[in-house]
Design an enzyme around this catalytic site. Structure first.
Site, PDB file in Angstrom:
ATOM      1  N   ASN A 174       0.799  -1.221   0.000  1.00 44.54           N
ATOM      2  CA  ASN A 174       0.000   0.000   0.000  1.00 44.54           C
ATOM      3  C   ASN A 174       0.838   1.282   0.000  1.00 44.54           C
ATOM      4  OD1 ASN A 174       0.378  -1.321   2.660  1.00 44.54           O
ATOM      5  ND2 ASN A 174      -0.369   0.629   3.435  1.00 44.54           N
ATOM      6  N   CYS A 347      -2.167   5.170   7.812  1.00 39.87           N
ATOM      7  CA  CYS A 347      -2.089   4.573   9.139  1.00 39.87           C
ATOM      8  C   CYS A 347      -0.833   4.997   9.880  1.00 39.87           C
ATOM      9  CB  CYS A 347      -2.115   3.060   9.025  1.00 39.87           C
ATOM     10  SG  CYS A 347      -3.337   2.518   7.840  1.00 39.87           S
TER      11      CYS A 347
HETATM   12  C1  LIG Z   1      -6.292   0.013   3.668  1.00 44.25           C
HETATM   13  C2  LIG Z   1      -5.602  -1.271   3.890  1.00 44.25           C
HETATM   14  C3  LIG Z   1      -5.938  -2.071   5.001  1.00 44.25           C
HETATM   15  C4  LIG Z   1      -6.952  -1.653   6.035  1.00 44.25           C
HETATM   16  O1  LIG Z   1      -8.221  -1.533   5.489  1.00 44.25           O
HETATM   17  P1  LIG Z   1      -9.460  -1.068   6.382  1.00 44.25           P
HETATM   18  O2  LIG Z   1     -10.644  -1.554   5.640  1.00 44.25           O
HETATM   19  O3  LIG Z   1      -9.367   0.418   6.426  1.00 44.25           O
HETATM   20  O4  LIG Z   1      -9.311  -1.665   7.719  1.00 44.25           O
HETATM   21  C5  LIG Z   1      -5.275  -3.272   5.138  1.00 44.25           C
HETATM   22  N1  LIG Z   1      -4.336  -3.669   4.267  1.00 44.25           N
HETATM   23  C6  LIG Z   1      -3.982  -2.920   3.207  1.00 44.25           C
HETATM   24  C7  LIG Z   1      -2.931  -3.421   2.267  1.00 44.25           C
HETATM   25  C8  LIG Z   1      -4.599  -1.696   2.979  1.00 44.25           C
HETATM   26  O5  LIG Z   1      -4.243  -0.958   1.932  1.00 44.25           O
END
Ligand SMILES: *Cc1c(COP(=O)(O)O)cnc(C)c1O
Length: 402
Positions: A174, A347
């Site tokens: 991400n 995050c």
């Molecule tokens: C955004 C994301 C998450 C978390 O997703 P939520 O639905 O906001 O909890 C987890 N893993 C990856 C790779 C992400 O991009």
């Protein structure tokens, strides 16, 4: 007429993000954090808040109607990832799905041993459950990545022991967009009889996600990353794979996730998948071009360096580290110009810690504090790209870099 403009024309009133752009120049380039809910998705959801409000667990006609819709949506989303309808559990987020996959599978299979494998560049919602297991007396191997962020399948194979329960590797990162060789890793896990979990929150709707090709036993998805609503996630659990529930109660979702299902959210998730499935081939091509242009033009700025793999990357993430400015400072300056960007992931933003992903690909702590992630999506156009590139040039110029 370009699609983004068409949607603006037909939905401007109900679509504040786009409507706002007519007031002052704003460019949203943080689609990897979250996406606006597509107006078509909102429209599909609306009746399920009001006249079709039933509880899918009830026996009366309201319940039956809700249950039928729930199963129709389950079928649609499952088929989008190549799964059977009985293999998809709805959760509240990808975070919850990752927790359920890792904790649930490790607890259900703990008679096999106490060894788990993941990588150094996972999302915190994967890394933290593994760290929690370490406190509980489990042993965790965190596999390194190369300078492009790639995990070596041979390293996965070498790390697997007789007491290994589970391997978890994300489909694409991400922060830097690198796509991992999950099919090769899945093959190895299948051969060795070890469970394989894939976090596909960042890839669903952008590149093909097929649980069978990956030989995944568990796979995480999230609605709000693909123009669906926030608060809805899914976990694919292959038939026959044992998972302990984290939430105990009324036994909803095959007993794996108690609590009344968020039907409006699930309806939105299914509609988001329907749209993505239909538009993905053309849209991926359009985004790939925009992303390539962002990368090419920003790399021409002195002191700007691409992070992640040059080819094996998502068509939606352009990521860099910059010599001339710290990440947080840059985000604030871009914000002043109406641009939404991110240092690494949403995050880790605000924590002022260097990105664990950027240090894992070999950057120093100082370099890992100067990350920039631009993530594009359905409403990004050429003009947005030009504006962001020009803004970055100006910020570099003011600091004496050209
Ligand atoms: C955004 C994301 C998450 C978390 O997703 P939520 O639905 O906001 O909890 C987890 N893993 C990856 C790779 C992400 O991009």
């Amino acid at each position: 007429m370009p699609k983004a403009w068409f949607i603006f024309m037909t939905h401007a009133a109900e679509y504040p993000l786009v409507a706002m752009e007519t007031a002052g120049k704003t460019v949203y380039m943080d689609y990897a954090s979250t996406t606006p809910t597509d107006p078509r998705v909102v429209k599909a959801m609306m009746p399920y808040f009001t006249e079709k409000f039933g509880n899918a667990a009830s026996l009366h006609r309201w319940g039956i109607e809700a249950r039928e819709k729930l199963e129709e949506c389950r079928e649609r989303i499952a088929s989008f990832i190549g799964a059977g309808a009985s293999e998809l559990v709805f959760t509240g987020s990808a975070t919850e799905s990752n927790n359920l996959a890792i904790k649930g599978a490790a607890l259900a299979n703990r008679s096999k041993g106490k060894h788990l494998i993941t990588t150094a560049i996972e999302h915190p919602s994967v890394l933290k459950p593994f760290q929690w297991f370490e406190k509980m007396g489990f042993e965790v191997t965190y596999l390194p990545v190369d300078r492009y962020g790639l995990v070596d399948p041979a390293a996965v194979e070498a790390a697997i022991r007789p007491d290994t329960i589970l391997v978890s590797v994300m489909h694409a990162n991400n922060e830097i967009g690198t796509i991992e060789p999950v099919e090769e890793i899945g093959e190895i896990c299948r051969e060795k009889g070890v469970l394989f979990h894939v976090d596909a929150a960042q890839t669903l709707g952008k590149i093909s996600v097929d649980v069978r090709k990956m030989k995944a036993d568990l796979l995480t998805v999230s609605a709000h990353k693909i123009y669906g609503p926030k608060g809805v996630g899914g976990l694919y659990i292959a038939d026959g794979v044992e998972v302990e529930p984290l939430l105990h109660g009324g036994g909803h979702e095959f007993g794996l996730r108690s609590g009344t299902v968020n039907l409006p959210g699930v309806v939105g998730f299914a509609e988001a998948c329907r749209i993505a499935e239909r538009e993905m081939p053309m849209e991926a091509e359009r985004l790939r071009k925009l992303c390539a242009r962002l990368i090419e033009e920003i790399c021409e700025i002195k002191g700007a360096h691409l992070t992640g793999h040059p080819e094996e990357r998502l068509p939606t993430i352009a990521s860099f580290w910059l010599e001339f400015i710290r990440g947080e400072e840059l985000i604030l300056e871009l914000n002043e110009k109406g641009i939404a960007a991110s240092t690494g992931s949403a995050c880790s933003a605000g924590k002022l810690e260097p990105s664990h992903v950027l240090t894992a690909i070999g950057l120093s702590e100082a370099q890992a504090r100067s990350g920039l992630r631009l993530s594009i999506g359905r409403w990004t156009d050429e003009e947005d790209v030009e504006y962001v590139v020009e803004s970055l040039r100006e910020i570099a110029r003011r600091r004496g870099w050209k």
